[in-house]
Design a protein around this motif. Structure first.
Motif, mmCIF file in Angstrom:
data_model
loop_
_atom_site.group_PDB
_atom_site.id
_atom_site.type_symbol
_atom_site.label_atom_id
_atom_site.label_comp_id
_atom_site.label_asym_id
_atom_site.label_seq_id
_atom_site.Cartn_x
_atom_site.Cartn_y
_atom_site.Cartn_z
ATOM 1 N N ARG A 117 -47.573 15.856 -27.514
ATOM 2 C CA ARG A 117 -48.468 14.706 -27.359
ATOM 3 C C ARG A 117 -49.853 15.145 -26.896
ATOM 4 O O ARG A 117 -50.870 14.625 -27.347
ATOM 5 N N ASP A 121 -52.919 17.203 -31.688
ATOM 6 C CA ASP A 121 -53.997 16.972 -32.642
ATOM 7 C C ASP A 121 -54.814 18.228 -32.897
ATOM 8 O O ASP A 121 -55.675 18.252 -33.770
ATOM 9 N N GLU A 185 -39.335 13.385 -36.649
ATOM 10 C CA GLU A 185 -40.272 12.281 -36.451
ATOM 11 C C GLU A 185 -41.703 12.784 -36.270
ATOM 12 O O GLU A 185 -42.648 12.166 -36.772
ATOM 13 N N TRP A 186 -41.860 13.896 -35.569
ATOM 14 C CA TRP A 186 -43.209 14.466 -35.444
ATOM 15 C C TRP A 186 -43.763 14.861 -36.813
ATOM 16 O O TRP A 186 -44.930 14.611 -37.111
ATOM 17 N N ARG A 188 -43.014 13.579 -39.649
ATOM 18 C CA ARG A 188 -43.310 12.342 -40.375
ATOM 19 C C ARG A 188 -44.650 11.758 -39.914
ATOM 20 O O ARG A 188 -45.466 11.319 -40.728
ATOM 21 N N ARG A 189 -44.891 11.763 -38.618
ATOM 22 C CA ARG A 189 -46.090 11.114 -38.082
ATOM 23 C C ARG A 189 -47.337 11.964 -38.233
ATOM 24 O O ARG A 189 -48.443 11.434 -38.371
ATOM 25 N N LEU A 190 -47.185 13.279 -38.200
ATOM 26 C CA LEU A 190 -48.351 14.146 -38.348
ATOM 27 C C LEU A 190 -48.756 14.337 -39.800
ATOM 28 O O LEU A 190 -49.868 14.768 -40.082
ATOM 29 N N ARG A 279 -36.775 7.632 -34.683
ATOM 30 C CA ARG A 279 -37.845 6.723 -34.239
ATOM 31 C C ARG A 279 -37.583 6.226 -32.824
ATOM 32 O O ARG A 279 -38.497 6.185 -31.974
ATOM 33 N N PHE A 282 -38.291 9.041 -30.301
ATOM 34 C CA PHE A 282 -39.732 9.289 -30.190
ATOM 35 C C PHE A 282 -40.377 8.227 -29.303
ATOM 36 O O PHE A 282 -41.154 8.542 -28.391
ATOM 37 N N GLU A 283 -40.061 6.987 -29.551
ATOM 38 C CA GLU A 283 -40.670 5.896 -28.783
ATOM 39 C C GLU A 283 -40.193 5.906 -27.333
ATOM 40 O O GLU A 283 -40.974 5.636 -26.412
ATOM 41 N N ASP A 286 -42.001 8.731 -25.578
ATOM 42 C CA ASP A 286 -43.360 8.280 -25.265
ATOM 43 C C ASP A 286 -43.366 7.472 -23.974
ATOM 44 O O ASP A 286 -44.214 7.666 -23.100
#
Length: 307
Positions: A117, A121, A185-186, A188-190, A279, A282-283, A286
């Motif tokens: 997290r 980026d 999931e990472w 998928r999201r990245l 999912r 991941f949530e 977070d």
């Protein structure tokens, strides 16, 4: 191309050999290594001949410590790769992390999620060490580890389970299933911005993973099980470390999100492909770590900051 890597779990076993190999064969690599006690960076510099190694004090069982370590690394460099190799197995009874979570889940799952997290980026590649114990069958774990037992993430994070060796080893195999869910999931999201892999070292005796076990188990792990490295059933920490080094720094061996067994992409267990669980985990992670933008930074500083 010059790289800046953040690595956990480099102090012994697989991680040590991987770090030495990466530093020795990539002179342009700058590496920050998490280190609870100090001295690791100096040892890696001496062993590899690469002077660009810096220690960062961090307790991966404390989310505040993880935040502080990541913050100070990012103040000094743009992190382009992450290797989450640290792993914990607790067999002497359930323990709480600094934040009140079950400590295996905190170190093996939440610390990796929070670090991604915080630096995700910036990354081109991330590799998190998984385990074939997540299969839960004799073929993959030789009967040495219980099968994972999946529950809602909020329950997995609670430290109120039974204080037994079996419960501790089950928490470990379950946490490694969670690692694969997070990687899916990472990825998928990245999208295509960062390659993310789960990496399996196979059965590797002599890594220190059983240091919390009783005397008989520690003796077997240190004196008996290493003999299996003479057979196809196992590899040495050095061999596994060199595979991890190639996956972390070499050309990609598979599409992002893949499960890499030593040096080759393979299919993980059938149970490890579950978009809903991925999912939800991941949530939940977070929420347990604190949403992005809510991180606060403590007073931890790298033990040896670069000039």
């Amino acid at each position: 191309m010059d790289e800046t890597m953040l690595m956990t779990g480099a102090s012994r076993g697989i991680g040590w050999h991987a770090a030495v190999a990466m530093l020795a064969t990539n002179p342009g690599l700058q590496m920050f290594v998490t280190d609870r006690t100090g001295g690791l960076a100096e040892a890696l510099r001496a062993k590899s001949g690469n002077p660009q190694v810096y220690g960062v004090r961090a307790d991966l069982a404390s989310l505040d410590s993880v935040r502080a370590a990541a913050h100070h690394v990012m103040q000094r460099a743009r992190v382009t790769s992450f290797v989450g190799n640290a792993g914990l197995q607790v067999t002497s009874g359930a323990r709480r992390s600094a934040d009140g979570y079950e400590v295996t889940f905190a170190v093996n799952v939440l610390a990796n999620h929070l670090l991604l997290r915080l630096v995700g980026d910036q990354l081109r590649r991330a590799v998190i060490t998984a385990s074939d114990t997540h299969f839960g069958d004799f073929r993959h774990n030789l009967g040495l580890a219980p099968a994972p037992v999946w529950r809602p993430p909020a329950e997995l994070a609670r430290p109120d389970g039974p204080h037994t060796s079996v419960a501790g080893r089950t928490a470990y195999s379950t946490s490694k299933l969670a690692v694969i869910y997070l990687v899916h999931e990472w990825a998928r999201r990245l999208g295509g911005s960062t390659e993310v892999f789960s990496w399996n070292p196979g059965f590797v005796p002599g890594t220190g993973l059983t240091r919390d076990a009783g005397p008989s188990v520690r003796f077997a792990a240190a004196r008996v099980l290493p003999l299996l490295t003479l057979t196809p059933l196992s590899v040495s920490p050095r061999t596994a470390g060199h595979h991890l080094a190639r996956v972390a720094t070499g050309p990609a061996v598979a599409p992002s999100g893949s499960y890499v067994n030593l040096g080759r992409a393979e299919r993980s267990s059938d149970a490890s492909y579950d978009p809903q669980r991925e999912r939800e985990l991941f949530e939940a992670a977070d929420a347990q770590c604190g949403r992005p933008g809510k991180e606060h930074h403590g007073g931890h500083r790298p033990t040896e900051p670069p000039p």
